[in-house]
Design a protein around this motif. Structure first.
Motif, PDB file in Angstrom:
ATOM      1  N   CYS A   1       0.858  -1.166   0.000  1.00 27.04           N
ATOM      2  CA  CYS A   1       0.000   0.000   0.000  1.00 27.04           C
ATOM      3  C   CYS A   1       0.908   1.234   0.000  1.00 27.04           C
ATOM      4  O   CYS A   1       1.954   1.242   0.686  1.00 27.04           O
ATOM      5  N   ALA A   2       0.565   2.254  -0.768  1.00 32.36           N
ATOM      6  CA  ALA A   2       1.403   3.447  -0.838  1.00 32.36           C
ATOM      7  C   ALA A   2       0.546   4.704  -0.777  1.00 32.36           C
ATOM      8  O   ALA A   2      -0.562   4.754  -1.336  1.00 32.36           O
ATOM      9  N   TYR A   3       1.096   5.712  -0.116  1.00 36.51           N
ATOM     10  CA  TYR A   3       0.453   7.017   0.041  1.00 36.51           C
ATOM     11  C   TYR A   3       1.275   8.042  -0.705  1.00 36.51           C
ATOM     12  O   TYR A   3       2.508   8.095  -0.547  1.00 36.51           O
ATOM     13  N   ARG A   4       0.611   8.851  -1.538  1.00 33.56           N
ATOM     14  CA  ARG A   4       1.316   9.921  -2.234  1.00 33.56           C
ATOM     15  C   ARG A   4       0.888  11.250  -1.637  1.00 33.56           C
ATOM     16  O   ARG A   4      -0.297  11.593  -1.639  1.00 33.56           O
ATOM     17  N   SER A   5       1.873  11.961  -1.144  1.00 33.43           N
ATOM     18  CA  SER A   5       1.577  13.196  -0.417  1.00 33.43           C
ATOM     19  C   SER A   5       1.225  14.336  -1.360  1.00 33.43           C
ATOM     20  O   SER A   5       1.335  14.205  -2.579  1.00 33.43           O
ATOM     21  N   ALA A   6       0.830  15.454  -0.791  1.00 31.56           N
ATOM     22  CA  ALA A   6       0.554  16.659  -1.572  1.00 31.56           C
ATOM     23  C   ALA A   6       1.844  17.161  -2.214  1.00 31.56           C
ATOM     24  O   ALA A   6       2.948  16.824  -1.790  1.00 31.56           O
ATOM     25  N   PHE A   7       1.705  17.985  -3.236  1.00 33.95           N
ATOM     26  CA  PHE A   7       2.836  18.506  -4.000  1.00 33.95           C
ATOM     27  C   PHE A   7       3.596  19.523  -3.166  1.00 33.95           C
ATOM     28  O   PHE A   7       3.076  20.575  -2.805  1.00 33.95           O
ATOM     29  N   THR A   8       4.830  19.204  -2.811  1.00 31.92           N
ATOM     30  CA  THR A   8       5.679  20.120  -2.065  1.00 31.92           C
ATOM     31  C   THR A   8       7.109  19.993  -2.574  1.00 31.92           C
ATOM     32  O   THR A   8       7.512  18.923  -3.037  1.00 31.92           O
ATOM     33  N   SER A   9       7.880  21.076  -2.490  1.00 33.41           N
ATOM     34  CA  SER A   9       9.288  21.084  -2.920  1.00 33.41           C
ATOM     35  C   SER A   9       9.430  20.578  -4.350  1.00 33.41           C
ATOM     36  O   SER A   9      10.397  19.897  -4.683  1.00 33.41           O
ATOM     37  N   GLY A  10       8.449  20.870  -5.180  1.00 38.81           N
ATOM     38  CA  GLY A  10       8.564  20.555  -6.593  1.00 38.81           C
ATOM     39  C   GLY A  10       8.180  19.154  -7.003  1.00 38.81           C
ATOM     40  O   GLY A  10       8.305  18.791  -8.172  1.00 38.81           O
ATOM     41  N   THR A  11       7.720  18.359  -6.047  1.00 40.56           N
ATOM     42  CA  THR A  11       7.352  16.997  -6.426  1.00 40.56           C
ATOM     43  C   THR A  11       6.436  16.383  -5.375  1.00 40.56           C
ATOM     44  O   THR A  11       6.041  17.036  -4.416  1.00 40.56           O
ATOM     45  N   TYR A  12       6.089  15.116  -5.606  1.00 41.07           N
ATOM     46  CA  TYR A  12       5.328  14.344  -4.633  1.00 41.07           C
ATOM     47  C   TYR A  12       6.250  13.331  -3.967  1.00 41.07           C
ATOM     48  O   TYR A  12       7.211  12.873  -4.561  1.00 41.07           O
TER      49      TYR A  12
END
Lengths: 117, 113
Positions: free
Chosen positions: A92-103
């Motif tokens: 299972c994987a979580y993709r965070s909000a866009f920060t520092s130019g990427t996810y």
């Protein structure tokens, strides 16, 4: 920091039966994606299914579906009509909000699924 | 259609030796990542790169360095290998679009004796 928990290190299912793999996550973000990846013995990482947090409808891909409970921060994977080829490690994987130019993508510890003939 | 290519597939090092894991993607992706996979630990992020010329530490960066040589290539270097760095290493990339998953290479199994 976000965390992803898979509490079942190993699961077994009879061929043609249905199995559900559990995943919970912890986050304070409101915008994120969740994924399930399959890793067969070949070591290859294969995307199984994805779910956007803003979509209430649960994602479905053929025999694979999810039960997404945003308030409970739960994202389980249901495999119907299990086949021998489904035997693998599932992450299972979580993709965070866009920060520092990427996810950033954060993974759980995995559940090894055995399919019994 | 190669996707993400990692070399080598297998490597054995002695403690203290150095080596570089190579990764290249041909999908014109902006973001690239290095993960390590250990039994019971899942995949843990070592370093990532949002774009050419930028790199950032992940969860477990100690003992590693990275280089984003250009948009295609993102290498991981072990300067002085330790047995604790025995692991399977995955390189991954993403276009950075909102719905994008990670695309993975096939991994490198590294053993440090």
């Amino acid at each position: 920091a976000q965390t992803v928990t898979q509490s079942q290190p190993e699961m077994s299912v009879q061929e043609a039966e249905t199995v559900t793999l559990s995943c919970t996550y912890d986050t304070s973000e409101s915008d994120y994606y969740l994924f399930w990846y399959k890793q067969p013995p070949s070591r290859q990482m294969i995307l199984v299914i994805r779910q956007e947090a803003y979509k209430q409808q649960n994602a479905t891909e053929n025999r694979f579906s999810v039960n997404f409970q945003k308030a409970a921060k739960s994202f389980s994977l249901k495999i119907s009509d299990s086949q021998l080829g489904d035997a693998a490690m599932y992450f299972c994987a979580y993709r965070s909000a866009f920060t520092s130019g990427t996810y950033k993508y954060i993974f759980g510890t995995g559940t090894r699924l055995k399919v019994l003939a | 259609n190669a996707g993400v290519t990692q070399t080598p597939k297998f490597q054995v090092l002695k403690t203290g030796q150095s080596m570089t894991l190579q990764c290249a993607q041909d999908m014109n992706h902006n973001s690239m990542y290095w993960y390590r996979q250990d039994p019971g630990m899942g995949l843990r992020l070592i370093y990532y790169s949002a774009s050419e010329g930028t790199t950032d530490k992940g969860e477990v960066p100690n003992g590693y360095n990275v280089s984003r040589l250009n948009k295609r290539e993102f290498s991981l270097r072990l300067e002085s290998a330790a047995p604790s760095q025995t692991s399977v290493y995955f390189c991954a990339s993403s276009p950075g679009q909102v719905y994008s998953p990670l695309h993975f290479g096939n991994g490198t199994r590294l053993t440090v004796t």
